[in-house]
Write a protein that holds these residues in place. Sequence first.
Motif, PDB file in Angstrom:
ATOM      1  N   ALA A   1       0.840  -1.207   0.000  1.00 14.56           N
ATOM      2  CA  ALA A   1       0.000   0.000   0.000  1.00 14.56           C
ATOM      3  C   ALA A   1       0.866   1.243   0.000  1.00 14.56           C
ATOM      4  N   ILE A   2       1.555   1.482  -1.121  1.00 17.36           N
ATOM      5  CA  ILE A   2       2.439   2.633  -1.247  1.00 17.36           C
ATOM      6  C   ILE A   2       1.884   3.562  -2.320  1.00 17.36           C
ATOM      7  N   ASP A   3       2.519   4.721  -2.508  1.00 16.80           N
ATOM      8  CA  ASP A   3       1.992   5.680  -3.466  1.00 16.80           C
ATOM      9  C   ASP A   3       1.987   5.127  -4.892  1.00 16.80           C
ATOM     10  N   PHE A   4       2.959   4.293  -5.218  1.00 14.96           N
ATOM     11  CA  PHE A   4       2.977   3.675  -6.541  1.00 14.96           C
ATOM     12  C   PHE A   4       1.746   2.782  -6.736  1.00 14.96           C
ATOM     13  N   ALA A   5       1.286   2.150  -5.656  1.00 13.27           N
ATOM     14  CA  ALA A   5       0.107   1.290  -5.739  1.00 13.27           C
ATOM     15  C   ALA A   5      -1.134   2.096  -6.093  1.00 13.27           C
TER      16      ALA A   5
ATOM     17  N   ARG B   1      -0.364  -3.799   6.754  1.00 19.47           N
ATOM     18  CA  ARG B   1      -0.331  -2.651   7.660  1.00 19.47           C
ATOM     19  C   ARG B   1      -1.640  -1.871   7.569  1.00 19.47           C
ATOM     20  N   PRO B   2      -2.491  -1.952   8.566  1.00 18.16           N
ATOM     21  CA  PRO B   2      -3.812  -1.309   8.490  1.00 18.16           C
ATOM     22  C   PRO B   2      -3.764   0.207   8.390  1.00 18.16           C
ATOM     23  N   VAL B   3      -2.707   0.816   8.862  1.00 20.64           N
ATOM     24  CA  VAL B   3      -2.638   2.270   8.792  1.00 20.64           C
ATOM     25  C   VAL B   3      -2.465   2.742   7.351  1.00 20.64           C
ATOM     26  N   PHE B   4      -1.899   1.897   6.497  1.00 18.31           N
ATOM     27  CA  PHE B   4      -1.677   2.264   5.098  1.00 18.31           C
ATOM     28  C   PHE B   4      -2.735   1.673   4.166  1.00 18.31           C
ATOM     29  N   ALA B   5      -3.207   0.487   4.455  1.00 16.76           N
ATOM     30  CA  ALA B   5      -4.178  -0.179   3.589  1.00 16.76           C
ATOM     31  C   ALA B   5      -5.588   0.271   3.944  1.00 16.76           C
ATOM     32  N   THR B   6      -5.978   1.413   3.395  1.00 15.26           N
ATOM     33  CA  THR B   6      -7.308   1.965   3.665  1.00 15.26           C
ATOM     34  C   THR B   6      -7.988   2.327   2.354  1.00 15.26           C
ATOM     35  N   ALA B   7      -9.314   2.241   2.337  1.00 14.28           N
ATOM     36  CA  ALA B   7     -10.077   2.598   1.146  1.00 14.28           C
ATOM     37  C   ALA B   7      -9.914   4.074   0.814  1.00 14.28           C
ATOM     38  N   ARG B   8      -9.701   4.907   1.827  1.00 16.03           N
ATOM     39  CA  ARG B   8      -9.530   6.339   1.582  1.00 16.03           C
ATOM     40  C   ARG B   8      -8.267   6.615   0.782  1.00 16.03           C
TER      41      ARG B   8
ATOM     42  N   ILE C   1      -4.621   3.054 -13.113  1.00 18.09           N
ATOM     43  CA  ILE C   1      -4.440   2.612 -14.495  1.00 18.09           C
ATOM     44  C   ILE C   1      -4.973   1.197 -14.683  1.00 18.09           C
ATOM     45  N   GLY C   2      -4.949   0.386 -13.617  1.00 21.52           N
ATOM     46  CA  GLY C   2      -5.537  -0.943 -13.702  1.00 21.52           C
ATOM     47  C   GLY C   2      -7.028  -0.885 -13.968  1.00 21.52           C
ATOM     48  N   LYS C   3      -7.727   0.024 -13.274  1.00 18.46           N
ATOM     49  CA  LYS C   3      -9.155   0.206 -13.520  1.00 18.46           C
ATOM     50  C   LYS C   3      -9.404   0.696 -14.943  1.00 18.46           C
TER      51      LYS C   3
ATOM     52  N   PHE D   1      -6.929   4.516  -1.336  1.00 16.98           N
ATOM     53  CA  PHE D   1      -6.993   3.863  -2.650  1.00 16.98           C
ATOM     54  C   PHE D   1      -8.446   3.839  -3.137  1.00 16.98           C
ATOM     55  N   PRO D   2      -9.005   4.994  -3.448  1.00 17.18           N
ATOM     56  CA  PRO D   2     -10.425   5.058  -3.829  1.00 17.18           C
ATOM     57  C   PRO D   2     -10.725   4.361  -5.152  1.00 17.18           C
ATOM     58  N   GLU D   3      -9.727   4.231  -6.030  1.00 13.07           N
ATOM     59  CA  GLU D   3      -9.974   3.596  -7.322  1.00 13.07           C
ATOM     60  C   GLU D   3      -9.977   2.078  -7.236  1.00 13.07           C
ATOM     61  N   ALA D   4      -9.431   1.509  -6.153  1.00  9.94           N
ATOM     62  CA  ALA D   4      -9.391   0.048  -6.009  1.00  9.94           C
ATOM     63  C   ALA D   4     -10.788  -0.489  -5.736  1.00  9.94           C
TER      64      ALA D   4
END
Length: 385
Positions: free
Chosen positions: A212-216, A236-243, A222-224, A245-248
């Motif tokens: 869950a990094i900025d490159f992700a 890491r829950p502090v980084f893996a959030t829907a906020r 682009i995947g979408k 990564f809204p496009e995921a």
Amino acid sequence: MLDIAAELRRWCEEGRDFAVATVVAVGGSAPRQPGAALAVDAAGTAVGSVSGGCVEGAVYDLCRDALRTGQAVRESFGYSDEDAFSVGLTCGGTIEILVTPVPAADTRLRPVLAAALSAAADGRPVALVRVADGPPELLGRALLVRPDGSYEGSLGTGTALDRTAAGEARALLEAGRTATVGAGAAGGRCGEPVTLLVESAVAPPRMIVFGAIDFAGALARIGKFLGYHVTVCDARPVFATARRFPEADEVVVDWPHRYLDATEVDARTVLCVLTHDAKFDVPLLERALRLPVGYVGAMGSRRTHEDRLRRLRDAGLGELELARLRSPIGLDLGARTPEETALSIASEIVAARRGGGGLPLTGAHTPIHHDLSARMDMGRIDSVA
């Protein structure tokens, strides 16, 4: 025509008369593949595309003519034809187009198409079989085939051809492929051969991004855009959030290797490992490189890559398994920013899927439009997309 299923389903629900033109065969540098469609309703509204702009005007007129006459027709456009130049197909390719009228009053074809369009629009797997070449009275006849092999509709020549078509369609649907199939003289008038177009609609392929990094975030966007169902996974829950990564489509908090063990993948799945941390990516790659997925790439420097290979060999992976790893991930675009890096990764994924070399087209003597799948041994399949 399943590529414009959502719009055509709405037209069916609204009771519109329309005609649909579908690419059934291509040759040379044709921009669209079999299954691509352009539809025109009685009011002249058009959706879709069959040639990326080259022959849209001529095909539009064919659709209007089909609505007026009620007759399905098959037309060819090729760069060697004067007509092709007049309508704009100057790219050196050829396309075969099937144009089928679908009036609201049609009680034979329309219900089958409507059911197939509804399934495809809802993301349910379905195959649509149509007579693409053969006796004129059979052109456009349709059969809907489900994953279990059951079907509805008829190709109009008896149960033998329907059963044959359903078997071919089920196999193609399992592979998520669209293809033309030669049915020989099965059911054809006076032994006339019949060619079938089988369109498969399946769930979108998966892109799983680990880390869950900025490159992700850029890669998820682009995947979408490329049509993937995108999952971002990080422990890491502090980084893996829907906020973040809204496009995921989904964000998963779990150890990457544990999530990979528990989730479903197939030959169209792409796995992008952006963690570049041995405690995450080594156990993950140990599993990923043994799975029948379409692409496995891992981020990191060349030094990181060499260290990673050593650790993976120590974990028991062989050279054939290691050869599947794309690392450092992406094509050499000189990328610096997360967005440029995501483009680099996506470019490599497309090249791997389509058989591209990742080289400039300028001065090259290779086909512009080519596909690895076209070189696969698919038995009786004549062409695939």
